[in-house]
Design a protein around this motif. Structure first.
Motif, PDB file in Angstrom:
ATOM      1  N   ILE A 147      -2.077   5.501 -11.384  1.00 43.25           N
ATOM      2  CA  ILE A 147      -2.129   4.036 -11.485  1.00 43.25           C
ATOM      3  C   ILE A 147      -2.719   3.484 -10.187  1.00 43.25           C
ATOM      4  N   GLY A 148      -2.620   2.187 -10.000  1.00 43.94           N
ATOM      5  CA  GLY A 148      -3.215   1.542  -8.841  1.00 43.94           C
ATOM      6  C   GLY A 148      -2.506   1.882  -7.544  1.00 43.94           C
ATOM      7  N   PRO A 149      -3.133   1.557  -6.400  1.00 43.64           N
ATOM      8  CA  PRO A 149      -2.571   1.895  -5.090  1.00 43.64           C
ATOM      9  C   PRO A 149      -1.259   1.171  -4.812  1.00 43.64           C
ATOM     10  N   ALA A 179       0.520   7.166  -3.388  1.00 42.82           N
ATOM     11  CA  ALA A 179       1.442   7.510  -4.474  1.00 42.82           C
ATOM     12  C   ALA A 179       0.921   7.032  -5.819  1.00 42.82           C
ATOM     13  N   GLY A 180       0.306   5.862  -5.839  1.00 42.11           N
ATOM     14  CA  GLY A 180      -0.237   5.354  -7.087  1.00 42.11           C
ATOM     15  C   GLY A 180      -1.343   6.235  -7.621  1.00 42.11           C
ATOM     16  N   ARG A 200       5.444   7.690 -11.464  1.00 34.28           N
ATOM     17  CA  ARG A 200       4.860   6.487 -12.075  1.00 34.28           C
ATOM     18  C   ARG A 200       5.947   5.545 -12.565  1.00 34.28           C
ATOM     19  N   ARG A 201       6.955   6.092 -13.221  1.00 34.90           N
ATOM     20  CA  ARG A 201       8.026   5.235 -13.747  1.00 34.90           C
ATOM     21  C   ARG A 201       8.866   4.628 -12.617  1.00 34.90           C
TER      22      ARG A 201
END
Length: 356
Positions: free
Chosen positions: A60-62, A54-55, A29-30
């Motif tokens: 988180i978002g795509p 991956a998102g 994420r980071r």
């Protein structure tokens, strides 16, 4: 390129995240959010994760980046660096990545101190680095930040250094992870479970880190020892993960220590617990503190330094992955600029993150 040049160059780095467990998913994420990192791939273990965005894996978002479990696909992406964060190291994988031209920063502890490695493994990894003109570096919060970065920083105030003591405290009572606490760590079990495996693991993880600090300040260790004990719950204790019955393990302490010229010089003590109301099996009175570290330095400038986390108990589990995940990500630019080989925290410049 010196460390100032690395910080000001503002170049972009192509990065692959390898493994997406608790720490790996936070690093993922980071990396997606980082202003100078281009996430180009993510490698996963579970077949159910292959093909997922991956998102999504990062919460988180795509991103348009699909997860793979093919090392060939990772190599074809030609990343500058792979953030390697599996539960166990696979040296064949690591060598292939290094030989292909990708640097590797990892939370695995095997590469903290080349001098402590198996000579044959060290030679194999170094040869892979030379073939790929790449570097590998192990890092994290502990071992790493707490056992190398902080002690060496505090040593800079000394002209006589007699002893360094690193004390780690982890209150796991608010952690709602039954499998990790009860099945892996052994809380809530009757005393008698073999603990030598845990002791050997922590000696192998933290001993090289202590040895690196000691040799760096000119006091190489001549011996590293480990000992440990258990704290048995005096009464039934309800924690977030479930019940810890009276008479079962509610705390564990491990001490890794090293001597220089026969005298104690460095030690790491881990006290992990779900309750402090315990009877210790070694008969000693243990110290319990809130989660964090306490470093004691004996020298001509004695120091007592404590670090804790000012977060609510319900936020603790969400905060802790960053302790280990963020340092590797911040290290990427410095590792990519390093000479080929196994690089220690002493070899690299001070890691200064970029936030814009």
């Amino acid at each position: 390129m010196n460390d100032a040049d690395i910080r000001t160059a503002q170049r972009r780095y192509r990065v692959v995240q390898w493994a997406t467990g608790n720490v790996g998913s936070r690093a993922l994420r980071r990396a997606i959010e980082h202003p100078h990192i281009d996430l180009v791939g993510v490698w996963v273990y579970g077949a159910e994760k292959v093909g997922r965005d991956a998102g999504e894996l990062a919460g988180i978002g795509p991103t348009g980046i699909a997860a793979t479990n093919s090392i060939e696909e990772v190599i074809a992406l030609r990343p500058d660096c792979v953030m390697y964060m599996p539960q166990y190291s696979n040296y064949d994988e690591i060598c292939r990545l290094l030989e292909s031209g990708s640097n590797v920063v990892t939370t695995r502890t095997e590469f903290l101190n080349p001098a402590s490695m198996n000579p044959a493994l060290r030679a194999r990894i170094e040869a892979a680095c030379q073939r790929g003109q790449t570097s590998i570096h192990s890092t994290g919060c502990s071992p790493g930040f707490a056992t190398e970065g902080l002690p060496l920083l505090l040593a800079s105030l000394q002209r006589r250094l007699d002893h360094v003591s690193i004390n780690e405290f982890a209150d796991n009572s608010s952690r709602n992870s039954p499998q990790m606490l009860f099945e892996v760590m052994g809380f809530g079990e009757p005393p008698g479970r073999p603990v030598q495996g845990r002791l050997d693991h922590l000696r192998d993880a933290f001993g090289p880190s202590l040895a690196l600090v000691a040799s760096t300040v000119g006091k190489p260790l001549d011996r590293v020892e480990v000992k440990g004990g258990l704290g048995i719950a005096r009464k039934d204790t309800r924690i977030a993960a479930g019940l810890v019955p009276a008479g079962t393990v509610a705390a564990m302490r491990t001490i890794v220590s090293g001597t220089h010229q026969g005298k104690p010089f460095a030690s790491f003590t881990a006290t992990w617990y779900v309750s402090s109301d315990v009877e210790t099996d070694d008969g000693e009175q243990w110290q319990f503190r809130e989660s964090g570290w306490r470093l004691l330095v004996k020298g001509d400038v004695p120091l007592d330094v404590s670090i804790t986390y000012p977060v609510a108990p319900e936020d603790y589990a969400d905060m802790t992955p960053g302790l280990t995940a963020h340092i590797p990500l911040n290290t990427v630019p410095y590792l990519c600029a390093a000479p080929p080989g196994i690089r220690t925290s002493v070899d690299l410049p001070r890691i200064i993150p970029s936030f814009s």
